[in-house]
Design a protein around this motif. Structure first.
Motif, PDB file in Angstrom:
ATOM      1  N   ALA A   3     -11.472   3.386 -10.711  1.00  0.00           N
ATOM      2  CA  ALA A   3     -12.280   4.352  -9.967  1.00  0.00           C
ATOM      3  C   ALA A   3     -13.605   3.712  -9.519  1.00  0.00           C
ATOM      4  O   ALA A   3     -14.071   3.953  -8.405  1.00  0.00           O
ATOM      5  CB  ALA A   3     -12.545   5.592 -10.811  1.00  0.00           C
ATOM      6  N   LYS A   4     -14.201   2.888 -10.379  1.00  0.00           N
ATOM      7  CA  LYS A   4     -15.429   2.191 -10.002  1.00  0.00           C
ATOM      8  C   LYS A   4     -15.190   1.244  -8.826  1.00  0.00           C
ATOM      9  O   LYS A   4     -16.070   1.030  -8.011  1.00  0.00           O
ATOM     10  CB  LYS A   4     -15.989   1.404 -11.187  1.00  0.00           C
ATOM     11  CG  LYS A   4     -16.650   2.266 -12.236  1.00  0.00           C
ATOM     12  CD  LYS A   4     -17.200   1.407 -13.356  1.00  0.00           C
ATOM     13  CE  LYS A   4     -17.807   2.287 -14.433  1.00  0.00           C
ATOM     14  NZ  LYS A   4     -18.304   1.485 -15.566  1.00  0.00           N
ATOM     15  N   LEU A   5     -13.997   0.687  -8.769  1.00  0.00           N
ATOM     16  CA  LEU A   5     -13.650  -0.216  -7.670  1.00  0.00           C
ATOM     17  C   LEU A   5     -13.211   0.544  -6.422  1.00  0.00           C
ATOM     18  O   LEU A   5     -12.986  -0.051  -5.377  1.00  0.00           O
ATOM     19  CB  LEU A   5     -12.525  -1.163  -8.092  1.00  0.00           C
ATOM     20  CG  LEU A   5     -12.866  -2.161  -9.190  1.00  0.00           C
ATOM     21  CD1 LEU A   5     -11.625  -2.901  -9.633  1.00  0.00           C
ATOM     22  CD2 LEU A   5     -13.923  -3.143  -8.693  1.00  0.00           C
ATOM     23  N   GLY A   6     -13.056   1.850  -6.550  1.00  0.00           N
ATOM     24  CA  GLY A   6     -12.659   2.670  -5.410  1.00  0.00           C
ATOM     25  C   GLY A   6     -11.165   2.607  -5.121  1.00  0.00           C
ATOM     26  O   GLY A   6     -10.754   2.761  -3.974  1.00  0.00           O
ATOM     27  N   THR A   7     -10.366   2.377  -6.127  1.00  0.00           N
ATOM     28  CA  THR A   7      -8.915   2.303  -5.936  1.00  0.00           C
ATOM     29  C   THR A   7      -8.211   3.131  -6.996  1.00  0.00           C
ATOM     30  O   THR A   7      -8.820   3.593  -7.953  1.00  0.00           O
ATOM     31  CB  THR A   7      -8.435   0.837  -5.950  1.00  0.00           C
ATOM     32  OG1 THR A   7      -7.064   0.808  -5.564  1.00  0.00           O
ATOM     33  CG2 THR A   7      -8.612   0.203  -7.310  1.00  0.00           C
ATOM     34  N   VAL A  13      -2.874  -0.108  -6.631  1.00  0.00           N
ATOM     35  CA  VAL A  13      -2.641  -1.393  -7.282  1.00  0.00           C
ATOM     36  C   VAL A  13      -1.149  -1.723  -7.252  1.00  0.00           C
ATOM     37  O   VAL A  13      -0.756  -2.848  -6.933  1.00  0.00           O
ATOM     38  CB  VAL A  13      -3.171  -1.383  -8.734  1.00  0.00           C
ATOM     39  CG1 VAL A  13      -2.734  -2.624  -9.481  1.00  0.00           C
ATOM     40  CG2 VAL A  13      -4.682  -1.256  -8.736  1.00  0.00           C
ATOM     41  N   LEU A  14      -0.305  -0.743  -7.557  1.00  0.00           N
ATOM     42  CA  LEU A  14       1.140  -0.977  -7.535  1.00  0.00           C
ATOM     43  C   LEU A  14       1.625  -1.294  -6.130  1.00  0.00           C
ATOM     44  O   LEU A  14       2.451  -2.185  -5.929  1.00  0.00           O
ATOM     45  CB  LEU A  14       1.886   0.236  -8.102  1.00  0.00           C
ATOM     46  CG  LEU A  14       1.714   0.478  -9.595  1.00  0.00           C
ATOM     47  CD1 LEU A  14       2.377   1.787 -10.001  1.00  0.00           C
ATOM     48  CD2 LEU A  14       2.283  -0.669 -10.395  1.00  0.00           C
ATOM     49  N   ARG A  15       1.131  -0.573  -5.131  1.00  0.00           N
ATOM     50  CA  ARG A  15       1.526  -0.846  -3.743  1.00  0.00           C
ATOM     51  C   ARG A  15       1.123  -2.259  -3.338  1.00  0.00           C
ATOM     52  O   ARG A  15       1.875  -2.975  -2.689  1.00  0.00           O
ATOM     53  CB  ARG A  15       0.868   0.169  -2.797  1.00  0.00           C
ATOM     54  CG  ARG A  15       1.589   1.471  -2.723  1.00  0.00           C
ATOM     55  CD  ARG A  15       1.026   2.323  -1.576  1.00  0.00           C
ATOM     56  NE  ARG A  15       1.203   3.709  -1.920  1.00  0.00           N
ATOM     57  CZ  ARG A  15       0.246   4.579  -2.179  1.00  0.00           C
ATOM     58  NH1 ARG A  15      -1.008   4.220  -2.094  1.00  0.00           N
ATOM     59  NH2 ARG A  15       0.518   5.821  -2.504  1.00  0.00           N
ATOM     60  N   THR A  16      -0.095  -2.677  -3.705  1.00  0.00           N
ATOM     61  CA  THR A  16      -0.576  -4.011  -3.349  1.00  0.00           C
ATOM     62  C   THR A  16       0.288  -5.080  -3.991  1.00  0.00           C
ATOM     63  O   THR A  16       0.664  -6.050  -3.344  1.00  0.00           O
ATOM     64  CB  THR A  16      -2.045  -4.178  -3.788  1.00  0.00           C
ATOM     65  OG1 THR A  16      -2.816  -3.169  -3.148  1.00  0.00           O
ATOM     66  CG2 THR A  16      -2.580  -5.545  -3.428  1.00  0.00           C
ATOM     67  N   ARG A  41       4.493  -9.331  -3.450  1.00  0.00           N
ATOM     68  CA  ARG A  41       5.812  -9.894  -3.782  1.00  0.00           C
ATOM     69  C   ARG A  41       6.653 -10.013  -2.521  1.00  0.00           C
ATOM     70  O   ARG A  41       7.322 -11.020  -2.301  1.00  0.00           O
ATOM     71  CB  ARG A  41       6.515  -9.039  -4.829  1.00  0.00           C
ATOM     72  CG  ARG A  41       5.961  -9.234  -6.229  1.00  0.00           C
ATOM     73  CD  ARG A  41       6.876  -8.617  -7.275  1.00  0.00           C
ATOM     74  NE  ARG A  41       7.119  -7.206  -7.080  1.00  0.00           N
ATOM     75  CZ  ARG A  41       6.443  -6.214  -7.641  1.00  0.00           C
ATOM     76  NH1 ARG A  41       5.457  -6.491  -8.462  1.00  0.00           N
ATOM     77  NH2 ARG A  41       6.748  -4.956  -7.404  1.00  0.00           N
ATOM     78  N   LEU A  42       6.625  -9.012  -1.666  1.00  0.00           N
ATOM     79  CA  LEU A  42       7.367  -9.048  -0.410  1.00  0.00           C
ATOM     80  C   LEU A  42       6.857 -10.182   0.476  1.00  0.00           C
ATOM     81  O   LEU A  42       7.643 -10.924   1.067  1.00  0.00           O
ATOM     82  CB  LEU A  42       7.245  -7.702   0.319  1.00  0.00           C
ATOM     83  CG  LEU A  42       7.910  -7.619   1.686  1.00  0.00           C
ATOM     84  CD1 LEU A  42       9.416  -7.797   1.553  1.00  0.00           C
ATOM     85  CD2 LEU A  42       7.599  -6.291   2.345  1.00  0.00           C
ATOM     86  N   GLU A  43       5.550 -10.331   0.544  1.00  0.00           N
ATOM     87  CA  GLU A  43       4.954 -11.387   1.347  1.00  0.00           C
ATOM     88  C   GLU A  43       5.387 -12.764   0.848  1.00  0.00           C
ATOM     89  O   GLU A  43       5.717 -13.649   1.639  1.00  0.00           O
ATOM     90  CB  GLU A  43       3.432 -11.256   1.287  1.00  0.00           C
ATOM     91  CG  GLU A  43       2.703 -12.082   2.305  1.00  0.00           C
ATOM     92  CD  GLU A  43       1.212 -11.795   2.264  1.00  0.00           C
ATOM     93  OE1 GLU A  43       0.596 -12.030   1.204  1.00  0.00           O
ATOM     94  OE2 GLU A  43       0.688 -11.313   3.279  1.00  0.00           O
TER      95      GLU A  43
END
Length: 160
Positions: free
Chosen positions: A23-27, A32-35, A40-42
């Motif tokens: 939350a402090k990082l704004g995420t 995080v899971l999507r990233t 991995r796809l990349e």
């Protein structure tokens, strides 16, 4: 399906600390899971580009080295080492019996195939090595010159 973000664990001290830090990082945990899935796809796509580049280079070599004729005076062998940090060529010159290496040409280009964003760039990086192979072996011996393409462990592990 068990998820570390399920309601059973959402109130544990560790999960609460992680949620606060995110939350402090704004995420959010979902971001995080999507990233990580995207990354991995990349990596898989990058590995696919590298494999295509290797296949193109091998096809070019096979077409170039197709021919006829042989010689009793000298025998040759070519090995390409396509690695993640650099790509190398070894051109071996053997005696007439093929039992003893009498000379070797070695060249390296950097970065390795994993350093390129497209298959075309990766394939183009191998052109200097292809030129060495073509100029080192007499044209009439291209068809009977063994050629090996090897990949180092680092390159094989990309995308895992």
């Amino acid at each position: 399906i068990f998820s570390p973000l399920s309601s059973d664990l959402s109130s544990t001290p560790a999960v609460v600390r992680v949620k606060r830090a995110l939350a402090k990082l704004g995420t959010s945990p979902r971001d995080v899971l999507r990233t990580s899935r995207f990354m991995r796809l990349e990596r898989r796509q990058k590995l696919g580009f590298q494999l295509v580049a290797l296949a193109v280079a091998l096809v070019v070599l096979l077409l170039v080295f197709r021919g006829s004729g042989s010689s009793k005076a000298m025998k040759y062998g070519i090995m390409f080492d396509a690695g993640s940090t650099g790509s190398r060529i070894h051109v071996f010159f053997f005696d007439a019996q093929g039992s003893k290496v009498v000379h070797e040409i070695f060249e390296e280009v950097k970065p390795g195939l994993s350093g390129y964003d497209s298959p075309k760039e990766a394939a183009n990086s191998l052109r200097p090595l292809l030129s060495i192979a073509l100029s080192s072996v007499p044209m009439k011996l291209h068809s009977c010159t063994p050629l090996a393409l090897k990949a180092t462990a680092g390159l094989r592990l990309l995308g895992r």
